[in-house]
Design a protein around this motif. Sequence first.
Motif, PDB file in Angstrom:
ATOM      1  N   SER A 104      -5.100  20.731  13.702  1.00  0.00           N
ATOM      2  CA  SER A 104      -4.161  21.458  14.578  1.00  0.00           C
ATOM      3  C   SER A 104      -2.735  21.104  14.152  1.00  0.00           C
ATOM      4  O   SER A 104      -2.504  20.107  13.468  1.00  0.00           O
ATOM      5  N   VAL A 105      -1.795  21.958  14.557  1.00  0.00           N
ATOM      6  CA  VAL A 105      -0.397  21.771  14.176  1.00  0.00           C
ATOM      7  C   VAL A 105       0.091  20.408  14.681  1.00  0.00           C
ATOM      8  O   VAL A 105      -0.128  20.029  15.838  1.00  0.00           O
ATOM      9  N   GLY A 106       0.721  19.664  13.774  1.00  0.00           N
ATOM     10  CA  GLY A 106       1.242  18.345  14.127  1.00  0.00           C
ATOM     11  C   GLY A 106       0.396  17.208  13.596  1.00  0.00           C
ATOM     12  O   GLY A 106       0.850  16.057  13.539  1.00  0.00           O
ATOM     13  N   ASP A 107      -0.862  17.503  13.211  1.00  0.00           N
ATOM     14  CA  ASP A 107      -1.720  16.462  12.643  1.00  0.00           C
ATOM     15  C   ASP A 107      -1.159  16.029  11.289  1.00  0.00           C
ATOM     16  O   ASP A 107      -0.457  16.788  10.608  1.00  0.00           O
ATOM     17  N   THR A 108      -1.465  14.801  10.895  1.00  0.00           N
ATOM     18  CA  THR A 108      -1.026  14.307   9.579  1.00  0.00           C
ATOM     19  C   THR A 108      -2.243  13.886   8.753  1.00  0.00           C
ATOM     20  O   THR A 108      -3.234  13.401   9.294  1.00  0.00           O
ATOM     21  N   ILE A 109      -2.121  14.106   7.462  1.00  0.00           N
ATOM     22  CA  ILE A 109      -3.172  13.695   6.517  1.00  0.00           C
ATOM     23  C   ILE A 109      -2.566  12.636   5.607  1.00  0.00           C
ATOM     24  O   ILE A 109      -1.525  12.860   4.970  1.00  0.00           O
TER      25      ILE A 109
ATOM     26  N   GLU B 161       3.871  19.321   3.415  1.00  0.00           N
ATOM     27  CA  GLU B 161       3.344  20.116   4.522  1.00  0.00           C
ATOM     28  C   GLU B 161       2.176  20.969   4.023  1.00  0.00           C
ATOM     29  O   GLU B 161       2.087  21.280   2.823  1.00  0.00           O
ATOM     30  N   LEU B 162       1.306  21.345   4.967  1.00  0.00           N
ATOM     31  CA  LEU B 162       0.226  22.269   4.636  1.00  0.00           C
ATOM     32  C   LEU B 162      -0.171  23.023   5.898  1.00  0.00           C
ATOM     33  O   LEU B 162       0.089  22.568   7.012  1.00  0.00           O
ATOM     34  N   THR B 163      -0.787  24.207   5.674  1.00  0.00           N
ATOM     35  CA  THR B 163      -1.152  25.042   6.818  1.00  0.00           C
ATOM     36  C   THR B 163      -2.464  24.561   7.421  1.00  0.00           C
ATOM     37  O   THR B 163      -3.162  23.717   6.844  1.00  0.00           O
ATOM     38  N   VAL B 164      -2.794  25.139   8.593  1.00  0.00           N
ATOM     39  CA  VAL B 164      -4.051  24.785   9.258  1.00  0.00           C
ATOM     40  C   VAL B 164      -5.245  25.129   8.355  1.00  0.00           C
ATOM     41  O   VAL B 164      -6.198  24.351   8.220  1.00  0.00           O
TER      42      VAL B 164
ATOM     43  N   THR C  22       0.853  -1.194   0.000  1.00  0.00           N
ATOM     44  CA  THR C  22       0.000   0.000   0.000  1.00  0.00           C
ATOM     45  C   THR C  22       0.882   1.234   0.000  1.00  0.00           C
ATOM     46  O   THR C  22       1.732   1.412   0.888  1.00  0.00           O
ATOM     47  N   PHE C  23       0.663   2.102  -1.004  1.00  0.00           N
ATOM     48  CA  PHE C  23       1.446   3.337  -1.144  1.00  0.00           C
ATOM     49  C   PHE C  23       0.620   4.497  -0.593  1.00  0.00           C
ATOM     50  O   PHE C  23      -0.545   4.665  -0.979  1.00  0.00           O
ATOM     51  N   THR C  24       1.195   5.296   0.310  1.00  0.00           N
ATOM     52  CA  THR C  24       0.474   6.439   0.884  1.00  0.00           C
ATOM     53  C   THR C  24       1.347   7.685   0.835  1.00  0.00           C
ATOM     54  O   THR C  24       2.577   7.616   0.891  1.00  0.00           O
ATOM     55  N   ARG C  25       0.644   8.825   0.729  1.00  0.00           N
ATOM     56  CA  ARG C  25       1.323  10.120   0.789  1.00  0.00           C
ATOM     57  C   ARG C  25       0.957  10.766   2.116  1.00  0.00           C
ATOM     58  O   ARG C  25      -0.225  10.866   2.456  1.00  0.00           O
ATOM     59  N   VAL C  26       1.960  11.212   2.873  1.00  0.00           N
ATOM     60  CA  VAL C  26       1.732  11.794   4.198  1.00  0.00           C
ATOM     61  C   VAL C  26       2.081  13.272   4.158  1.00  0.00           C
ATOM     62  O   VAL C  26       3.148  13.659   3.662  1.00  0.00           O
ATOM     63  N   ARG C  27       1.132  14.087   4.678  1.00  0.00           N
ATOM     64  CA  ARG C  27       1.376  15.521   4.794  1.00  0.00           C
ATOM     65  C   ARG C  27       1.142  15.951   6.236  1.00  0.00           C
ATOM     66  O   ARG C  27       0.194  15.491   6.880  1.00  0.00           O
ATOM     67  N   THR C  28       1.981  16.856   6.707  1.00  0.00           N
ATOM     68  CA  THR C  28       1.935  17.292   8.103  1.00  0.00           C
ATOM     69  C   THR C  28       1.447  18.730   8.194  1.00  0.00           C
ATOM     70  O   THR C  28       1.843  19.587   7.396  1.00  0.00           O
ATOM     71  N   VAL C  29       0.570  18.984   9.185  1.00  0.00           N
ATOM     72  CA  VAL C  29       0.036  20.337   9.408  1.00  0.00           C
ATOM     73  C   VAL C  29       1.055  21.152  10.198  1.00  0.00           C
ATOM     74  O   VAL C  29       1.527  20.716  11.252  1.00  0.00           O
ATOM     75  N   VAL C  30       1.402  22.357   9.658  1.00  0.00           N
ATOM     76  CA  VAL C  30       2.390  23.225  10.310  1.00  0.00           C
ATOM     77  C   VAL C  30       1.849  24.645  10.414  1.00  0.00           C
ATOM     78  O   VAL C  30       0.814  24.988   9.836  1.00  0.00           O
ATOM     79  N   GLU C  31       2.570  25.509  11.175  1.00  0.00           N
ATOM     80  CA  GLU C  31       2.214  26.928  11.255  1.00  0.00           C
ATOM     81  C   GLU C  31       2.433  27.586   9.890  1.00  0.00           C
ATOM     82  O   GLU C  31       3.274  27.133   9.093  1.00  0.00           O
ATOM     83  N   ASP C  32       1.716  28.685   9.654  1.00  0.00           N
ATOM     84  CA  ASP C  32       1.821  29.358   8.353  1.00  0.00           C
ATOM     85  C   ASP C  32       3.264  29.764   8.041  1.00  0.00           C
ATOM     86  O   ASP C  32       3.750  29.573   6.917  1.00  0.00           O
ATOM     87  N   GLU C  33       3.957  30.320   9.068  1.00  0.00           N
ATOM     88  CA  GLU C  33       5.306  30.837   8.803  1.00  0.00           C
ATOM     89  C   GLU C  33       6.346  29.709   8.681  1.00  0.00           C
ATOM     90  O   GLU C  33       7.476  29.938   8.256  1.00  0.00           O
ATOM     91  N   GLU C  34       5.970  28.501   9.079  1.00  0.00           N
ATOM     92  CA  GLU C  34       6.921  27.379   9.023  1.00  0.00           C
ATOM     93  C   GLU C  34       6.779  26.560   7.750  1.00  0.00           C
ATOM     94  O   GLU C  34       7.517  25.591   7.540  1.00  0.00           O
ATOM     95  N   LEU C  35       5.829  26.915   6.905  1.00  0.00           N
ATOM     96  CA  LEU C  35       5.582  26.145   5.689  1.00  0.00           C
ATOM     97  C   LEU C  35       6.758  26.296   4.713  1.00  0.00           C
ATOM     98  O   LEU C  35       7.069  27.390   4.269  1.00  0.00           O
ATOM     99  N   GLU C  36       7.420  25.218   4.415  1.00  0.00           N
ATOM    100  CA  GLU C  36       8.571  25.235   3.518  1.00  0.00           C
ATOM    101  C   GLU C  36       8.380  24.298   2.329  1.00  0.00           C
ATOM    102  O   GLU C  36       8.693  24.639   1.203  1.00  0.00           O
TER     103      GLU C  36
END
Length: 538
Positions: free
Chosen positions: A96-101, A82-85, A63-77
């Motif tokens: 909330s910050v730290g959640d994963t999708i 990564e994605l913002t709240v 099973t192939f998955t893509r993971v994205r992490t929720v970060v603060e707006d100014e920390e988005l690189e």
Amino acid sequence: MAITSANQLELLQTAEAVAREKMIDPNLVVEAMEESLARAAKSRYGSEMDIRVSIDRKTGKATFTRVRTVVEDEELENYQSELTVAQAKQYMESPSVGDTIVDEVPPVEMGRIAAQSAKQVILQKVREAERDRQYEEFKDRNGTIINGVVKREEYGNVIVDIGSGEGILRRNEKIGRESYRPNDRIRCFIKDVRREPRGPQIFLSRTAPEFMAELFKMEVPEIYDGIIEIKAVARDPGSRAKIAVVSYDNSIDPVGACVGMRGSRVQAVVNELQGEKIDIIPWNEDQPTFLVNALQPAEVSKVVLDEEAGKIEVVVPDEQLSLAIGRRGQNVRLASQLTNLDIDIMTEEEESARRQKEFEARTALFMETLDLDEFFAQLLVSEGFTNLEEVAYVELDELLVIDGVDEGTAEELQARARDYLEAQAKAALDNARSMGAEDSLIDFEGLTPQMVEALAKDDVKSLEDFATCADWELAGGWTTVNGERVKDEGILEPFDMSLEEAQNLVMTARIMLGWVDPAELESDAEYLEEEAEGEAEA
């Protein structure tokens, strides 16, 4: 080994086959496969994406998955992982910050290059796992003997197959000119087992003293049972060795037990060590007695031990000198290693000449300083007096036992000795002051004027200077450099100052200067005493 999304069961079969062959956990192989598949997917979808792969341990489905992490707006690189709240709200109700999708992505068909890359990842992981398994298996066998089969020889080093791994017998760990051919059986001592990023982890030896000790343990049941203990071993590999043994059962002779019936036990060890001659020596707590035993077969007339310097003087009959030293110094060198002492060997004639020289020097000292004739000075030396201090401050009765000395003569002798010593002390003090010695050092209890003079010559002129000295700088000591004991000369060593005395004087100076709190010293001493008592009870 091309891995695709279709041959799912083949993944598990491959993992199990590799794990069985290398004797490692199948899960480690599957994890390596997951990592290699994830790497191939990143090359397809983009290296900045956080792609993860999970292989079902039962069906083999990947099973192939893509993971994205929720970060603060100014920390988005990284927009790919990564994605913002605010952006995450379209996927989650209250992010909330730290959640994963986690989103599933289509499987990747691996081409030839990706498959090769995946294979390299798996092989690397398998090698790492194999090395870890080998380390875990052999780390507790460090210090034991192992039987192996010679695989090959590389630049003089022998690679040995030891069952589930390989060990290396370095060129300098072989006995003499030993040579081995592939498939020869070999017995070695496991000298060291350590983690290495690459190459062998198990280092073998046939020259280590412990190898001989372990061989005796295998041949002599009393050693294995602890009735006889091997206290020390010294070897000149392939030539000669000495081994010191002690018995804890009075009815068992330790030397006889190690030799065996008609030499059967010791002969078995000798055969394994390519004919190395072995002297089995009874160990003794008394160092001079032990040394006499260690120098066998030479006979010893007298032993003089200097415990503080770790040196020992041995006097042997003239005809025994070459036997005591041995061929190329071998006998005395092995005895020195066995006893951990520096040994000076001299003949009875040499010792007699040295004693005569000392006698003459002391006689001349008393003649010059006490204004005595030669006969009277020789009488003092014969009675055991070696310096002026002994004459000046000894009890009067000890002078009266000398023939021809009455109370008046004894008092005159002591008065002359004291006058001379006082004059020497005054001259030393004046010299020290002229070199800049301060009153704080001159008045410090425990230092004589001559000591102060010696310190001033070495640029130690105040109590502060003295307090910064180390004990060995004052009393001297011994250090080991490249396997040889080297003497460190101390400033106050000519005055027979011990390390303990130097340590006490330096600590007293530091307390007087307020650098050290005596209360802390007492608490530290009490703690160490309690620790020692606890260890003794244990």
